[in-house]
Motif scaffolding. Structure first.
Motif, short mmCIF file in Angstrom:
data_model
loop_
_atom_site.label_atom_id
_atom_site.label_comp_id
_atom_site.label_asym_id
_atom_site.label_seq_id
_atom_site.Cartn_x
_atom_site.Cartn_y
_atom_site.Cartn_z
N MET A 1 0.84 -1.17 0.00
CA MET A 1 0.00 0.00 0.00
C MET A 1 0.90 1.25 0.00
SD MET A 1 -3.15 0.55 2.62
CE MET A 1 -4.69 0.16 1.88
N THR A 2 0.64 2.19 -0.89
CA THR A 2 1.45 3.40 -0.96
C THR A 2 1.10 4.32 0.20
OG1 THR A 2 -0.12 4.65 -2.28
CG2 THR A 2 1.42 3.22 -3.48
N GLU A 3 2.00 5.27 0.46
CA GLU A 3 1.75 6.22 1.56
C GLU A 3 0.47 7.02 1.30
OE1 GLU A 3 3.71 9.93 4.01
OE2 GLU A 3 4.99 8.79 2.65
N SER A 4 0.25 7.39 0.05
CA SER A 4 -0.95 8.15 -0.30
C SER A 4 -2.23 7.36 0.00
CB SER A 4 -0.91 8.55 -1.77
OG SER A 4 -2.11 9.19 -2.14
N SER A 5 -2.23 6.09 -0.35
CA SER A 5 -3.43 5.29 -0.09
C SER A 5 -3.59 5.02 1.41
CB SER A 5 -3.43 4.00 -0.90
OG SER A 5 -2.29 3.24 -0.63
N ASN A 6 -2.47 4.90 2.14
CA ASN A 6 -2.54 4.77 3.60
C ASN A 6 -3.18 6.00 4.22
OD1 ASN A 6 -1.57 2.24 4.30
ND2 ASN A 6 0.57 2.91 4.36
N VAL A 7 -2.74 7.16 3.76
CA VAL A 7 -3.30 8.42 4.28
C VAL A 7 -4.79 8.49 4.00
CG1 VAL A 7 -3.30 10.93 3.94
CG2 VAL A 7 -1.12 9.72 4.26
#
Length: 159
Positions: free
Chosen positions: A1-7
């Motif tokens: 999971m990318t940082e953007s999708s985590n956020v």
């Protein structure tokens, strides 16, 4: 999971758990009490980096229930007449009250009653502005903030 999708996932969880992203709630407190995020973190009893992570969505939740209780306490103190009026001493006292509090949150003392609702804000608003001023402020806010404008109008006309 990318940082953007985590956020994005964390912000969605915050909406579910807290009603809105914590960053929005925290920014309102920073403005209302005229303090920095670092000062707010100190009042809440959380590190500034942790508060920043929660605000940005890099963390989903406030893990310490006492910190969350202090956040809610501070949100309620925004409605204190002196705080609304911008009185420096009232702001200082409200921040100190929350900073020195030691809330304990458990199933036996968790408040379950409904919030008093917007009518609780009307006397405070009427203390700092006349009905005509509330109506004028509502007219200015109408385009961008219709819900807030409605609150001001209801406060201006409330008996």
């Amino acid at each position: 999971m990318t940082e953007s999708s985590n956020v994005q996932r964390n912000l969605a969880l915050q909406r579910q758990w807290y009603g809105e992203p914590l960053g929005d709630r925290v920014r309102r407190l920073v403005v209302a009490f005229r303090i920095s995020q670092a000062q707010l973190a100190e009042v809440l009893g959380i590190s500034a980096p942790m508060l920043s992570q929660v605000m940005s969505g890099r963390r989903a939740k406030i893990g310490n229930p006492s910190v969350l209780a202090r956040l809610v306490m501070l949100e309620r103190k925004v409605l204190v007449a002196g705080v609304v009026a911008g009185d420096a001493e009232a702001i200082k006292q409200a921040l100190e009250d929350v900073r020195s509090s030691r809330p304990s949150v458990g199933r036996d003392n968790l408040p379950v009653s409904e919030a008093p609702g917007e009518a609780a804000a009307w006397p405070v608003l009427r203390e700092v502005a006349r009905p005509t001023e509330l109506e004028a402020a509502a007219a200015l806010l109408d385009g961008d903030f219709p819900a807030l404008a409605g609150l001001l109008r209801r406060a201006a006309g409330a008996d």
